[in-house]
Structures are given as structure tokens and as C-alpha cells.
Design a protein around this motif. Sequence first.
Motif, mmCIF file in Angstrom:
data_model
loop_
_atom_site.group_PDB
_atom_site.id
_atom_site.type_symbol
_atom_site.label_atom_id
_atom_site.label_comp_id
_atom_site.label_asym_id
_atom_site.label_seq_id
_atom_site.Cartn_x
_atom_site.Cartn_y
_atom_site.Cartn_z
ATOM 1 N N VAL A 1 14.166 7.812 6.960
ATOM 2 C CA VAL A 1 13.193 7.053 6.172
ATOM 3 C C VAL A 1 13.592 5.592 6.343
ATOM 4 O O VAL A 1 14.760 5.256 6.212
ATOM 5 C CB VAL A 1 13.231 7.445 4.680
ATOM 6 N N TYR A 2 12.627 4.714 6.646
ATOM 7 C CA TYR A 2 12.961 3.314 6.863
ATOM 8 C C TYR A 2 12.076 2.403 6.027
ATOM 9 O O TYR A 2 11.092 2.851 5.449
ATOM 10 C CB TYR A 2 12.871 2.890 8.332
ATOM 11 N N GLU A 3 12.459 1.128 6.001
ATOM 12 C CA GLU A 3 11.861 0.064 5.182
ATOM 13 C C GLU A 3 12.355 0.228 3.746
ATOM 14 O O GLU A 3 12.085 1.236 3.093
ATOM 15 C CB GLU A 3 10.328 0.054 5.245
ATOM 16 N N SER A 4 13.052 -0.777 3.261
ATOM 17 C CA SER A 4 13.799 -0.660 2.002
ATOM 18 C C SER A 4 12.949 -0.247 0.802
ATOM 19 O O SER A 4 13.372 0.612 0.021
ATOM 20 C CB SER A 4 14.549 -1.955 1.705
ATOM 21 N N LEU A 5 11.776 -0.824 0.626
ATOM 22 C CA LEU A 5 10.956 -0.430 -0.530
ATOM 23 C C LEU A 5 10.490 1.018 -0.429
ATOM 24 O O LEU A 5 10.446 1.738 -1.431
ATOM 25 C CB LEU A 5 9.755 -1.361 -0.675
ATOM 26 N N ILE A 6 10.158 1.442 0.775
ATOM 27 C CA ILE A 6 9.758 2.838 0.990
ATOM 28 C C ILE A 6 10.935 3.765 0.734
ATOM 29 O O ILE A 6 10.786 4.828 0.111
ATOM 30 C CB ILE A 6 9.180 3.020 2.403
ATOM 31 N N ILE A 7 12.128 3.348 1.163
ATOM 32 C CA ILE A 7 13.329 4.159 0.922
ATOM 33 C C ILE A 7 13.584 4.303 -0.577
ATOM 34 O O ILE A 7 13.871 5.397 -1.072
ATOM 35 C CB ILE A 7 14.565 3.550 1.626
ATOM 36 N N VAL A 8 13.458 3.201 -1.322
ATOM 37 C CA VAL A 8 13.691 3.246 -2.769
ATOM 38 C C VAL A 8 12.683 4.176 -3.447
ATOM 39 O O VAL A 8 13.048 4.985 -4.311
ATOM 40 C CB VAL A 8 13.652 1.826 -3.378
ATOM 41 N N GLN A 9 11.425 4.110 -3.050
ATOM 42 C CA GLN A 9 10.422 5.015 -3.612
ATOM 43 C C GLN A 9 10.756 6.461 -3.261
ATOM 44 O O GLN A 9 10.627 7.360 -4.098
ATOM 45 C CB GLN A 9 9.034 4.654 -3.092
ATOM 46 N N TYR A 10 11.180 6.693 -2.038
ATOM 47 C CA TYR A 10 11.566 8.034 -1.595
ATOM 48 C C TYR A 10 12.724 8.568 -2.451
ATOM 49 O O TYR A 10 12.680 9.709 -2.928
ATOM 50 C CB TYR A 10 11.962 7.990 -0.112
ATOM 51 N N ILE A 11 13.725 7.727 -2.655
ATOM 52 C CA ILE A 11 14.879 8.125 -3.472
ATOM 53 C C ILE A 11 14.424 8.526 -4.871
ATOM 54 O O ILE A 11 14.845 9.550 -5.412
ATOM 55 C CB ILE A 11 15.912 6.973 -3.537
ATOM 56 N N ASP A 12 13.546 7.726 -5.456
ATOM 57 C CA ASP A 12 13.077 8.011 -6.815
ATOM 58 C C ASP A 12 12.273 9.301 -6.876
ATOM 59 O O ASP A 12 12.353 10.049 -7.854
ATOM 60 C CB ASP A 12 12.239 6.829 -7.327
ATOM 61 N N GLU A 13 11.507 9.580 -5.837
ATOM 62 C CA GLU A 13 10.686 10.797 -5.820
ATOM 63 C C GLU A 13 11.513 12.052 -5.526
ATOM 64 O O GLU A 13 11.301 13.097 -6.143
ATOM 65 C CB GLU A 13 9.570 10.658 -4.790
ATOM 66 N N VAL A 14 12.448 11.960 -4.600
ATOM 67 C CA VAL A 14 13.244 13.140 -4.230
ATOM 68 C C VAL A 14 14.215 13.520 -5.337
ATOM 69 O O VAL A 14 14.345 14.689 -5.685
ATOM 70 C CB VAL A 14 13.988 12.898 -2.896
ATOM 71 N N TRP A 15 14.905 12.543 -5.890
ATOM 72 C CA TRP A 15 15.878 12.803 -6.947
ATOM 73 C C TRP A 15 15.258 12.441 -8.294
ATOM 74 O O TRP A 15 15.802 11.659 -9.063
ATOM 75 C CB TRP A 15 17.161 12.019 -6.671
ATOM 76 N N ASN A 16 14.119 13.056 -8.593
ATOM 77 C CA ASN A 16 13.366 12.732 -9.803
ATOM 78 C C ASN A 16 13.970 13.341 -11.066
ATOM 79 O O ASN A 16 13.542 13.027 -12.167
ATOM 80 C CB ASN A 16 11.893 13.130 -9.669
#
Length: 120
Positions: free
Chosen positions: A64-79
Motif C-alpha cells: 500500500v503506498y501514499e502516506s494518507l492512503i496508508i493511514v486510512q488503510y491502517i485505520d480500516e484494517v485494525w479497526n
Amino acid sequence: MADEVVLLDFWASVFGMRVRIALAEKGIEYEYKEDDLRNKSELLLKMNPVHKKIPVLIHNGKPVYESLIIVQYIDEVWNDKSPLLPSDPYQRAHARFWADFVDQKVEKPLQFLFLTFFSF
């Protein structure tokens, strides 16, 4: 199976710092791999073939790349762990405003300084 999380990054990257803060806030263990931006690793080139930039989060082998996209991904996966944004839409809007403010007033000047001293 346990999550395998790897972060390809560079110590001075303000974009990588955003991702490292999100990982710490969620309490996610990860392997940090620093990349030499003058001599990019094969792993970075393989995981981010389009932009060839850091940061890249590799979660169970998927990049997963691009920092804002990564942060959103982190929040969604580890919800199940503390959310990075408030649940109230108005408070979320304020949080996004301040994140954008930091991008415009802090990150942009830091990025300029970084590129001035570490021109690649």
C-alpha cells in the motif's frame, strides 16, 4: 496467522513519519526497513513500481503506498483498536482540517528543506 507488517521508509521522511505515528497509535508491530533513496532497493522497486517512492506499507505481502492512503488503510484494517479519527462527522471534519493545515504549513516547508539538503 499473524499479520506481517513491513514499512519501507527513510528516517527523515515527513510522509513516513505520518505512517509511523499511525502504526504507533494503533499499537501495531512492524518491521522497519530503511531505504537508500539514492540507490533504491529491489524491494522498493518491486512494491511501488509506479512511483518508486517511500513510504510503502507491506501487509501480508501486499503493498500500500501514499502516506494518507496508508493511514486510512491502517485505520480500516485494525479497526478494533483506537480509531484515528473521531466518530462524529463534525469532529472528523475538524481533524481533517488540522491534518491539511499541517500538510500545508509544516510538511511543505519541511519537504522543501529536505529536498534542498538531500537532493536526489
